[in-house]
Design a protein around this motif. Structure first.
Motif, PDB file in Angstrom:
ATOM      1  N   PRO A   1       6.747  -2.626 -13.524  1.00 12.48           N
ATOM      2  CA  PRO A   1       7.026  -3.943 -12.923  1.00 12.48           C
ATOM      3  C   PRO A   1       8.596  -4.263 -12.832  1.00 12.48           C
ATOM      4  CG  PRO A   1       5.030  -3.901 -14.217  1.00 12.48           C
ATOM      5  CD  PRO A   1       5.570  -2.947 -14.406  1.00 12.48           C
ATOM      6  N   GLY A   2       9.231  -4.257 -14.132  1.00 13.38           N
ATOM      7  CA  GLY A   2      10.581  -4.247 -14.168  1.00 13.38           C
ATOM      8  C   GLY A   2      11.496  -3.499 -13.026  1.00 13.38           C
TER       9      GLY A   2
ATOM     10  N   ASP B   1      13.076  -8.459 -15.488  1.00  9.24           N
ATOM     11  CA  ASP B   1      11.933  -8.901 -16.307  1.00  9.24           C
ATOM     12  C   ASP B   1      10.734  -9.340 -15.415  1.00  9.24           C
ATOM     13  OD1 ASP B   1      13.440  -8.892 -18.547  1.00  9.24           O
ATOM     14  OD2 ASP B   1      14.636 -10.800 -17.684  1.00  9.24           O
TER      15      ASP B   1
ATOM     16  N   ASP C   1       6.739  -9.202 -14.093  1.00  7.03           N
ATOM     17  CA  ASP C   1       5.688  -8.704 -14.602  1.00  7.03           C
ATOM     18  C   ASP C   1       4.632  -8.234 -13.512  1.00  7.03           C
ATOM     19  OD1 ASP C   1       4.826 -11.098 -13.214  1.00  7.03           O
ATOM     20  OD2 ASP C   1       4.423 -12.187 -15.135  1.00  7.03           O
ATOM     21  N   ASP C   2       3.500  -7.938 -14.150  1.00 12.00           N
ATOM     22  CA  ASP C   2       2.502  -7.284 -12.714  1.00 12.00           C
ATOM     23  C   ASP C   2       2.569  -8.265 -11.690  1.00 12.00           C
ATOM     24  OD1 ASP C   2       2.005  -4.855 -13.651  1.00 12.00           O
ATOM     25  OD2 ASP C   2       0.496  -5.401 -15.107  1.00 12.00           O
ATOM     26  N   GLU C   3       2.301  -9.462 -12.056  1.00 12.78           N
ATOM     27  CA  GLU C   3       1.986 -10.690 -10.661  1.00 12.78           C
ATOM     28  C   GLU C   3       3.174 -10.455  -9.829  1.00 12.78           C
ATOM     29  OE1 GLU C   3       0.965 -15.175 -10.332  1.00 12.78           O
ATOM     30  OE2 GLU C   3       1.351 -14.257 -12.408  1.00 12.78           O
ATOM     31  N   GLU C   4       4.371 -10.446 -10.370  1.00  9.93           N
ATOM     32  CA  GLU C   4       5.680 -10.619  -9.669  1.00  9.93           C
ATOM     33  C   GLU C   4       5.709  -9.252  -8.858  1.00  9.93           C
ATOM     34  OE1 GLU C   4      10.389 -11.434  -9.551  1.00  9.93           O
ATOM     35  OE2 GLU C   4       9.356 -12.031 -11.182  1.00  9.93           O
TER      36      GLU C   4
END
Length: 340
Positions: free
Chosen positions: A282-283, A294, A296-299
């Motif tokens: 994710p990063g 920074d 996360d999976d959602e982003e």
């Protein structure tokens, strides 16, 4: 020579007769015999990029890439053990295979190397991805058609460092697998030390202390034991669409979205199998597409939404771009339960 292979046990350079598939199958039963096939990719093709995801560490006993760019792969096929050698030469791929699984491997050679993949389905929406695709036109997504050979090492990689997982895979395959069929009278092949991974029954009989010595905790070994008991049903996922295939794998306790995606990217050539739950991805995606290391999976999933249907290809291109954030924290601590 689609559908027809040439068995060869004569000296190099001797004429090689082309025989029907049935006769070739009989010829392949002897490890010293070799079957050959050539395949011309439909466009740009980079052998190292295509088959690279099969490599589980620099000393993977099932895979080797030699200095001249030749790829060697040892597999346990439905027809039995087989060894495949791949060489790119003059815009074509020259393949040779040994063992009972040789006809199976050569039958599926184009599919393995991405013949069913459609790179043109990808439409880059970010300049970074457009540039990377332009610089790496030979990327195609492979499809092995073999679930367990990708599932087991993926389970070993759950929540540990890659070094730990690679060590466990190497130790277990060398101890409980079988030497790969091939030209055993050639010192160069013998030096590769190729092994075919154990069959399902052999995995199920590995004693608990051997898992421990390999550094595999009870959670991961238990997941593997549950998976091999259902090996036949799990292998069926190779012929399923992605949602059904993921659901089939995730019926096994201990197999979640991370493991199923990592498996199906290889076994099914799943262009949309996103690796969620990863410590670093994710990063990396956030940094490459939005300048947010920074994420996360959602982003990550939100950033990849424009590439739905091709999200795994998008992440491959991001990783190939080299546009990854500088490390600012220590590496994940390596554990060694074998010392406990």
């Amino acid at each position: 020579m689609a559908g027809r292979f040439a068995p060869r046990s004569a000296p190099r350079g001797a004429p090689r007769a082309v025989v029907p598939h049935q006769a070739a199958t009989r010829a392949a039963t002897a490890a010293a015999d070799v079957l050959t096939r050539e395949w011309t990719p439909p466009g740009p093709f980079d052998l190292r990029l295509v088959v690279g995801p099969l490599r589980r560490g620099p000393a993977d006993p099932t895979y080797r890439m030699t200095g001249d760019g030749t790829a060697w792969r040892a597999s346990r096929t439905p027809a039995g053990p087989g060894t495949l050698r791949l060489t790119a030469r003059g815009g074509r791929i020259e393949a040779a295979a040994w063992g009972p699984g040789a006809p199976w491997l050569l039958d599926r050679l184009p599919t393995l190397l991405g013949a069913t993949d459609d790179p043109d389905a990808f439409r880059p929406r970010h300049r970074l991805l457009a540039l990377t695709r332009h610089r790496r036109p030979g990327l195609r997504l492979l499809r092995t058609g073999l679930v367990m050979e990708s599932l087991i090492p993926s389970i070993l990689e759950q929540k540990v460092t890659t070094d730990e997982a690679y060590r466990a895979w190497r130790l277990l395959v060398r101890k409980y697998g079988t030497p790969a069929p091939g030209p055993t009278d050639h010192a160069a092949f013998t030096a590769l030390g190729l092994h075919v991974m154990p069959d399902a029954r052999t995995w199920s009989l590995i004693p608990s202390w051997e898992w421990h010595r390999a550094g595999v905790d009870a959670k991961r070994s238990g997941t593997i034991l549950r998976a091999v008991r259902m090996a036949r049903r799990l292998e069926e996922a190779a012929g399923m669409e992605l949602p059904e295939a993921m659901a089939r794998l995730e019926l096994i306790p201990g197999i979640g979205p991370w493991t199923s995606a990592e498996t199906l990217q290889r076994s099914n050539g799943a262009a949309d199998a996103v690796t969620v739950g990863d410590l670093h991805l994710p990063g990396i995606v956030g940094h490459a597409l939005a300048g947010n290391r920074d994420a996360d999976d959602e982003e990550m999933l939100a950033l990849l939404a424009p590439y739905e249907g091709q999200r795994h290809r998008a992440t491959r291109l991001i990783l190939l771009s080299g546009h990854t954030p500088a490390r600012r924290a220590p590496r994940m601590t390596r554990g060694d339960i074998a010392r406990l």
